[in-house]
Design a protein around this motif. Structure first.
Motif, PDB file in Angstrom:
ATOM      1  N   CYS A  47      35.008   8.226  26.171  1.00 58.82           N
ATOM      2  CA  CYS A  47      36.582   8.156  26.789  1.00 58.82           C
ATOM      3  C   CYS A  47      37.430   9.002  25.898  1.00 58.82           C
ATOM      4  O   CYS A  47      37.668   8.170  24.939  1.00 58.82           O
ATOM      5  N   GLY A  48      38.241   9.858  26.635  1.00 57.52           N
ATOM      6  CA  GLY A  48      39.392  10.322  25.721  1.00 57.52           C
ATOM      7  C   GLY A  48      40.622   9.405  25.292  1.00 57.52           C
ATOM      8  O   GLY A  48      40.561   8.387  26.287  1.00 57.52           O
ATOM      9  N   GLY A 106      49.561  17.498  15.133  1.00 61.92           N
ATOM     10  CA  GLY A 106      48.610  16.245  15.055  1.00 61.92           C
ATOM     11  C   GLY A 106      47.115  16.753  14.651  1.00 61.92           C
ATOM     12  O   GLY A 106      46.960  17.735  14.107  1.00 61.92           O
ATOM     13  N   TYR A 107      46.053  15.939  15.378  1.00 65.47           N
ATOM     14  CA  TYR A 107      44.963  16.413  14.933  1.00 65.47           C
ATOM     15  C   TYR A 107      44.028  15.612  16.024  1.00 65.47           C
ATOM     16  O   TYR A 107      44.243  14.668  16.596  1.00 65.47           O
ATOM     17  N   VAL A 108      42.865  16.461  16.128  1.00 67.13           N
ATOM     18  CA  VAL A 108      41.625  15.880  17.015  1.00 67.13           C
ATOM     19  C   VAL A 108      40.571  15.172  16.199  1.00 67.13           C
ATOM     20  O   VAL A 108      39.945  15.736  15.346  1.00 67.13           O
ATOM     21  N   ALA A 109      40.659  13.676  16.137  1.00 69.41           N
ATOM     22  CA  ALA A 109      39.657  13.089  15.502  1.00 69.41           C
ATOM     23  C   ALA A 109      38.200  13.159  16.118  1.00 69.41           C
ATOM     24  O   ALA A 109      37.922  13.147  17.184  1.00 69.41           O
ATOM     25  N   GLY A 110      36.971  13.227  14.973  1.00 77.41           N
ATOM     26  CA  GLY A 110      35.803  13.398  15.724  1.00 77.41           C
ATOM     27  C   GLY A 110      34.935  13.858  15.001  1.00 77.41           C
ATOM     28  O   GLY A 110      34.972  14.029  13.645  1.00 77.41           O
ATOM     29  N   VAL A 116      45.895  20.045  15.439  1.00 78.76           N
ATOM     30  CA  VAL A 116      46.385  20.916  16.789  1.00 78.76           C
ATOM     31  C   VAL A 116      48.239  20.935  16.700  1.00 78.76           C
ATOM     32  O   VAL A 116      48.496  20.245  16.146  1.00 78.76           O
ATOM     33  N   TRP A 117      48.323  22.188  17.282  1.00 77.77           N
ATOM     34  CA  TRP A 117      49.695  22.486  17.385  1.00 77.77           C
ATOM     35  C   TRP A 117      50.040  22.952  18.946  1.00 77.77           C
ATOM     36  O   TRP A 117      49.500  24.056  19.343  1.00 77.77           O
ATOM     37  N   TRP A 118      50.347  22.000  19.787  1.00 76.13           N
ATOM     38  CA  TRP A 118      50.385  22.364  21.146  1.00 76.13           C
ATOM     39  C   TRP A 118      51.868  22.490  21.631  1.00 76.13           C
ATOM     40  O   TRP A 118      52.952  21.601  21.503  1.00 76.13           O
ATOM     41  N   GLU A 129      36.928  12.905  22.739  1.00 72.85           N
ATOM     42  CA  GLU A 129      37.957  13.229  21.689  1.00 72.85           C
ATOM     43  C   GLU A 129      39.053  12.010  21.539  1.00 72.85           C
ATOM     44  O   GLU A 129      39.128  11.410  22.583  1.00 72.85           O
ATOM     45  N   HIS A 130      39.549  11.783  20.355  1.00 72.02           N
ATOM     46  CA  HIS A 130      40.630  10.998  19.868  1.00 72.02           C
ATOM     47  C   HIS A 130      41.769  11.826  19.455  1.00 72.02           C
ATOM     48  O   HIS A 130      41.614  12.364  18.507  1.00 72.02           O
ATOM     49  N   VAL A 131      42.647  12.141  20.251  1.00 71.41           N
ATOM     50  CA  VAL A 131      43.869  12.985  19.869  1.00 71.41           C
ATOM     51  C   VAL A 131      45.050  12.074  19.328  1.00 71.41           C
ATOM     52  O   VAL A 131      45.480  11.146  20.029  1.00 71.41           O
ATOM     53  N   VAL A 132      45.311  12.441  17.951  1.00 63.99           N
ATOM     54  CA  VAL A 132      46.303  11.647  17.237  1.00 63.99           C
ATOM     55  C   VAL A 132      47.478  12.604  17.208  1.00 63.99           C
ATOM     56  O   VAL A 132      47.490  13.725  16.391  1.00 63.99           O
ATOM     57  N   LEU A 133      48.599  12.416  17.826  1.00 65.30           N
ATOM     58  CA  LEU A 133      49.721  13.318  17.648  1.00 65.30           C
ATOM     59  C   LEU A 133      51.060  12.414  16.936  1.00 65.30           C
ATOM     60  O   LEU A 133      51.381  11.370  17.139  1.00 65.30           O
TER      61      LEU A 133
END
Length: 138
Positions: A47-48, A106-110, A116-118, A129-133
């Motif tokens: 689960c994302g 932030g970053y994508v953990a996994g 990431v720079w969105w 994915e676990h995205v931490v912003l």
């Protein structure tokens, strides 16, 4: 090779690695299926998740769909300092929206963590994915 080509290749490797890891986990022990509260889609082990460590709330979508209008329809508010989604929550976060003129970092953990720079628009969060912003600049 462009940055986007490299990113897409890394994402493909991550999907394959996550699938292999998930198969071994699934074979080792049965997992309770988490269900997306909005659409009823199950996500038994992948689960994302979005962790919003920025100083402002963000929109997440629980259904990626085929268009921005579908993403906005299924949007959920993620206040600053909170998380949404993940295997134990029963919610599969499929993407996050960054307002026009802003950049979220932030970053994508996994398995293959990456920064990431969105900029403005919707950004896909894959099921594994676990995205931490942590930064938001507008």
């Amino acid at each position: 090779m462009s940055f986007l080509d490299t990113r897409h290749r890394m994402e493909s490797v991550m999907v394959i690695a996550a699938a292999l890891a998930g198969l071994s986990v699934a074979a080792a022990q049965p997992a309770a299926a988490a269900v997306d509260g909005a659409t009823g889609q199950s996500c038994s082990w992948a689960c994302g998740k979005l962790t919003n460590s920025t100083n402002a709330g963000l929109w997440a979508t629980v259904e990626w769909g085929t268009s921005d209008s579908e993403r906005f329809y299924w949007k959920r508010w993620v206040p600053a300092g909170t998380s949404m989604g993940g295997n134990s929550s029963g919610v599969d976060v499929d993407g996050v929206y960054v307002a026009g003129g802003c950049v979220a970092s932030g970053y994508v953990a996994g398995i293959l963590s990456r920064p990431v720079w969105w900029s403005g628009g919707w950004h896909k969060i894959s099921g594994d994915e676990h995205v931490v912003l942590s930064g938001l600049s507008c």
